[in-house]
Design a protein around this motif. Structure first.
Motif, PDB file in Angstrom:
ATOM      1  N   UNK A 117      59.094  39.347 -19.038  1.00 29.53           N
ATOM      2  CA  UNK A 117      58.572  38.782 -17.798  1.00 29.53           C
ATOM      3  C   UNK A 117      59.083  39.556 -16.591  1.00 29.53           C
ATOM      4  N   UNK A 118      58.402  39.367 -15.482  1.00 27.95           N
ATOM      5  CA  UNK A 118      58.788  39.936 -14.192  1.00 27.95           C
ATOM      6  C   UNK A 118      58.984  38.798 -13.194  1.00 27.95           C
ATOM      7  N   UNK A 119      59.756  39.078 -12.172  1.00 21.08           N
ATOM      8  CA  UNK A 119      59.854  38.137 -11.066  1.00 21.08           C
ATOM      9  C   UNK A 119      58.501  38.043 -10.366  1.00 21.08           C
ATOM     10  N   UNK A 120      58.065  36.852  -9.965  1.00 19.25           N
ATOM     11  CA  UNK A 120      56.796  36.765  -9.225  1.00 19.25           C
ATOM     12  C   UNK A 120      56.844  37.474  -7.884  1.00 19.25           C
ATOM     13  N   UNK A 121      58.047  37.858  -7.434  1.00 15.46           N
ATOM     14  CA  UNK A 121      58.182  38.552  -6.157  1.00 15.46           C
ATOM     15  C   UNK A 121      58.302  40.061  -6.305  1.00 15.46           C
ATOM     16  N   UNK A 122      58.131  40.598  -7.521  1.00 11.26           N
ATOM     17  CA  UNK A 122      58.388  42.019  -7.734  1.00 11.26           C
ATOM     18  C   UNK A 122      57.404  42.888  -6.948  1.00 11.26           C
ATOM     19  N   UNK A 123      56.224  42.354  -6.645  1.00 14.34           N
ATOM     20  CA  UNK A 123      55.248  43.141  -5.880  1.00 14.34           C
ATOM     21  C   UNK A 123      55.651  43.324  -4.427  1.00 14.34           C
ATOM     22  N   UNK A 124      56.691  42.637  -3.982  1.00 18.48           N
ATOM     23  CA  UNK A 124      57.134  42.787  -2.589  1.00 18.48           C
ATOM     24  C   UNK A 124      58.043  43.997  -2.392  1.00 18.48           C
ATOM     25  N   UNK A 125      58.475  44.645  -3.473  1.00 15.80           N
ATOM     26  CA  UNK A 125      59.432  45.740  -3.337  1.00 15.80           C
ATOM     27  C   UNK A 125      58.846  46.872  -2.502  1.00 15.80           C
ATOM     28  N   UNK A 139      51.941  40.964   6.663  1.00 15.54           N
ATOM     29  CA  UNK A 139      50.893  40.280   5.900  1.00 15.54           C
ATOM     30  C   UNK A 139      50.972  40.635   4.419  1.00 15.54           C
ATOM     31  N   UNK A 140      51.212  41.917   4.113  1.00 15.99           N
ATOM     32  CA  UNK A 140      51.345  42.320   2.710  1.00 15.99           C
ATOM     33  C   UNK A 140      52.587  41.699   2.085  1.00 15.99           C
ATOM     34  N   UNK A 141      53.660  41.643   2.833  1.00 12.27           N
ATOM     35  CA  UNK A 141      54.892  41.045   2.317  1.00 12.27           C
ATOM     36  C   UNK A 141      54.697  39.555   2.064  1.00 12.27           C
ATOM     37  N   UNK A 142      53.997  38.893   2.954  1.00 10.01           N
ATOM     38  CA  UNK A 142      53.728  37.458   2.794  1.00 10.01           C
ATOM     39  C   UNK A 142      52.915  37.196   1.536  1.00 10.01           C
ATOM     40  N   UNK A 143      51.911  38.052   1.271  1.00  7.82           N
ATOM     41  CA  UNK A 143      51.109  37.883   0.062  1.00  7.82           C
ATOM     42  C   UNK A 143      51.940  38.131  -1.190  1.00  7.82           C
ATOM     43  N   UNK A 144      52.806  39.121  -1.151  1.00  7.03           N
ATOM     44  CA  UNK A 144      53.632  39.432  -2.315  1.00  7.03           C
ATOM     45  C   UNK A 144      54.636  38.333  -2.615  1.00  7.03           C
ATOM     46  N   UNK A 145      55.057  37.598  -1.599  1.00  8.64           N
ATOM     47  CA  UNK A 145      56.039  36.533  -1.779  1.00  8.64           C
ATOM     48  C   UNK A 145      55.393  35.177  -2.053  1.00  8.64           C
ATOM     49  N   UNK A 146      54.077  35.140  -2.256  1.00 10.26           N
ATOM     50  CA  UNK A 146      53.369  33.893  -2.554  1.00 10.26           C
ATOM     51  C   UNK A 146      53.675  32.809  -1.517  1.00 10.26           C
ATOM     52  N   UNK A 147      53.827  33.217  -0.272  1.00 10.48           N
ATOM     53  CA  UNK A 147      54.187  32.287   0.796  1.00 10.48           C
ATOM     54  C   UNK A 147      53.127  32.308   1.878  1.00 10.48           C
ATOM     55  N   UNK A 148      53.240  31.370   2.788  1.00 12.53           N
ATOM     56  CA  UNK A 148      52.306  31.260   3.901  1.00 12.53           C
ATOM     57  C   UNK A 148      53.006  31.668   5.195  1.00 12.53           C
ATOM     58  N   UNK A 149      52.213  32.026   6.189  1.00  9.28           N
ATOM     59  CA  UNK A 149      52.780  32.458   7.458  1.00  9.28           C
ATOM     60  C   UNK A 149      53.633  31.366   8.079  1.00  9.28           C
ATOM     61  N   UNK A 150      53.205  30.117   7.931  1.00 12.37           N
ATOM     62  CA  UNK A 150      53.972  29.007   8.491  1.00 12.37           C
ATOM     63  C   UNK A 150      55.344  28.905   7.846  1.00 12.37           C
ATOM     64  N   UNK A 151      55.432  29.140   6.540  1.00  7.55           N
ATOM     65  CA  UNK A 151      56.691  29.020   5.815  1.00  7.55           C
ATOM     66  C   UNK A 151      57.668  30.102   6.260  1.00  7.55           C
ATOM     67  N   UNK A 152      57.167  31.305   6.538  1.00 10.59           N
ATOM     68  CA  UNK A 152      58.025  32.422   6.936  1.00 10.59           C
ATOM     69  C   UNK A 152      58.246  32.490   8.436  1.00 10.59           C
ATOM     70  N   UNK A 153      57.736  31.498   9.186  1.00 12.39           N
ATOM     71  CA  UNK A 153      57.975  31.460  10.622  1.00 12.39           C
ATOM     72  C   UNK A 153      57.044  32.328  11.427  1.00 12.39           C
ATOM     73  N   UNK A 154      55.873  32.669  10.891  1.00  7.31           N
ATOM     74  CA  UNK A 154      54.937  33.529  11.619  1.00  7.31           C
ATOM     75  C   UNK A 154      53.603  32.833  11.870  1.00  7.31           C
ATOM     76  N   UNK A 155      53.548  31.530  11.708  1.00  3.08           N
ATOM     77  CA  UNK A 155      52.291  30.823  11.878  1.00  3.08           C
ATOM     78  C   UNK A 155      51.833  30.820  13.318  1.00  3.08           C
ATOM     79  N   UNK A 156      50.577  31.263  13.550  1.00  2.00           N
ATOM     80  CA  UNK A 156      50.028  31.322  14.908  1.00  2.00           C
ATOM     81  C   UNK A 156      48.604  30.784  14.962  1.00  2.00           C
ATOM     82  N   UNK A 157      48.197  30.044  13.941  1.00  5.02           N
ATOM     83  CA  UNK A 157      46.795  29.642  13.841  1.00  5.02           C
ATOM     84  C   UNK A 157      46.547  28.183  14.167  1.00  5.02           C
ATOM     85  N   UNK A 158      47.545  27.478  14.662  1.00  7.21           N
ATOM     86  CA  UNK A 158      47.329  26.094  15.041  1.00  7.21           C
ATOM     87  C   UNK A 158      47.820  25.113  14.001  1.00  7.21           C
ATOM     88  N   UNK A 159      47.747  23.823  14.384  1.00  3.35           N
ATOM     89  CA  UNK A 159      48.295  22.763  13.553  1.00  3.35           C
ATOM     90  C   UNK A 159      47.487  22.582  12.275  1.00  3.35           C
TER      91      UNK A 159
END
Length: 491
Positions: A213-221, A325-345
């Motif tokens: 197996x691989x870490x699900x975050x390995x694509x972020x390297x 944006x590429x890093x966010x996709x690789x980490x299976x996270x959302x912009x809001x979770x990483x503190x970059x949300x700018x699209x409204x409530x």
């Protein structure tokens, strides 16, 4: 007559289980038992991933990124925080019925794994059930799988869940789909066979074509390394063009007028003299700080370079945003979770919901791991044929005060099922409170205590009771009113 399935479902437990376990942790070494464990360097922040990724494999890089990189560590922390819900364990017999006696035995097993009873010895680390579950989730994010050994003592009682790093496990396939694990650690040169019944594994979205197996975050390297390279370039650019710099102009004519006589008469000596003076002036000015006085002769003209308009030719916002944006996709996270949300409530609410579903998926392999280990413990200790089932409560981002109406609706539905005999009292208490029914509580399953009695509308009138109409069952006769006469009265 017993069929082939009955023989297949017959429980066979080992007569003896090796005490103290067989698998090893990454830090244990039999040759250095009395030596202190190697402490971290605490200088990982000086490591440049863009360079080290060519020397190390992805497993080692991910272990460092979990601590070093801001986005990776933030994603790991968010996953572990959101997925941290309470487990619910139930014991059921082969027919699927609830096993109360098995549940009581299971409670004792969990207590021995998480509680210390012998205080006559020295320090003993007994992690809680929550801490062990969090370790499993961490290993899922780091390795993509969990490996653990259920350790028994000499009395055949479970005492420990030993976490095994799946990066140290090698696999052999002796027959089709029959895999044999073996452990190889850096601390030990000898391979440790893990072909034992007390070793368990569980995977998180493993590639079916490979046992590894691989870490699900390995694509972020790659994106982390690219962002690091851009940041390093920005540092260099800012030091050269981003800030005002001192500029010294050496007046060669004045310098030569003050040169020695033998230098003025020889052209070669003049060039050497000028170069030597320029180097001397450069060396003196390079060590000058902003708060020091600068005294010089009229042979040198001092001024500030790019004082008013530093270079702004390169727009790096688009580059950094693309990498984020590429890093966010690789980490299976959302912009809001990483503190970059700018699209409204509204967008933030949707992103938070999707991320909670991602985090909730981590609990499935952990629940599977607990079910397999505790089922074996129950069968070894209590000689039971029942099976342990585990599930975690759903991830919920709303506060408890906001959830209270929903919890009341759920409690009412469960009470109705209890009243109708669909679930037992113990199942109701496990769902509601995470424990068995107390002995002081009455048994209510199948008693029909929730069934409402029919409403007598014969003596109900709106003048006497303004709420009379609302008490009438749906489909029943209308309540009497003093303003309306019955048919019999009108005839």
């Amino acid at each position: 007559m017993a069929g082939p399935l009955d023989k297949l479902m017959k429980v066979l437990v080992p007569s003896r289980v090796k005490p103290k376990g067989q698998a090893q942790t990454n830090t244990f070494s039999a040759d250095r038992k009395n030596q202190v464990l190697t402490a971290p360097r605490y200088k990982e922040h000086l490591t440049d991933l863009f360079t080290s990724r060519q020397a190390d494999d992805s497993r080692k890089l991910m272990k460092e990124l979990f601590v070093q990189d801001p986005d990776v560590s933030a994603a790991v922390n968010a996953f572990l925080t959101v997925a941290d819900t309470d487990p619910i364990f139930t014991v059921r017999d082969p027919d699927g019925n609830f096993d109360r006696q098995g549940q009581l035995e299971l409670n004792k097993i969990i207590a021995t794994l998480t509680t210390r009873y012998d205080y006559q010895k020295g320090f003993l680390m007994k992690p809680s059930l929550r801490a062990m579950s969090e370790d499993m989730r961490y290993m899922l994010l780091l390795r993509g799988g969990i490996g653990a050994e259920l350790v028994f003592d000499k009395n055949q009682a479970p005492t420990e869940v030993r976490n095994v790093d799946m990066a140290t496990v090698k696999w052999y396939e002796r027959e089709p789909n029959l895999f044999i694990p073996e452990q190889e650690t850096e601390a030990s040169s000898d391979a440790i066979p893990l072909d034992i019944p007390t070793f368990f594994v569980s995977f998180f979205r493993r590639d079916p074509t490979s046992i590894y197996t691989y870490s699900p975050f390995v694509s972020s390297i790659n994106t982390v390394a690219a962002r690091q390279q851009v940041i390093n370039d920005l540092y260099r650019i800012m030091q050269i063009t981003g800030y005002p710099r001192m500029e010294a102009t050496v007046l060669e004519e004045v310098l030569l007028k003050n040169a020695p006589t033998d230098v003025q008469a020889d052209g070669q000596k003049q060039r050497e003299y000028v170069d030597r003076e320029i180097s001397r002036i450069q060396s003196s000015l390079s060590n000058t700080s902003a708060d020091q006085a600068l005294v010089h002769t009229d042979s040198v003209d001092i001024k500030m370079f790019n004082e008013k308009s530093p270079s702004n030719a390169l727009n790096i916002d688009s580059i950094v945003n693309a990498l984020n944006a590429m890093n966010q996709a690789a980490l299976r996270s959302m912009a809001t979770i990483l503190g970059r949300g700018e699209s409204g409530v509204n967008t933030a609410s949707v992103e938070a919901r999707i991320f909670s579903m991602h985090a909730e998926a981590l609990n499935e392999p952990v629940a599977e791991m607990w079910a397999k280990m505790l089922t074996m413990a129950l069968r070894v200790v209590a000689k039971s044929e029942s099976q342990v089932h585990c599930k975690f409560r759903p991830v919920e981002l709303r506060p408890l005060t906001e959830l209270e109406p929903m919890l009341n609706l759920r409690a009412a539905r469960l009470r109705q099922d209890l009243s109708d005999g669909i679930i037992t009292d113990d199942e109701y208490h496990l769902e509601m409170y995470g424990r068995l029914r107390p002995d002081s509580a009455p048994e209510l399953s199948g008693t029909g205590f929730m069934n409402s009695s029919p409403v007598d509308t014969s003596d109900v009138a709106t003048n006497d009771d303004p709420m009379g109409r609302s008490l009438t069952p749906e489909g029943g006769d209308a309540t009497k009113s003093n303003a309306v006469k019955s048919k019999s009265a009108g005839q």
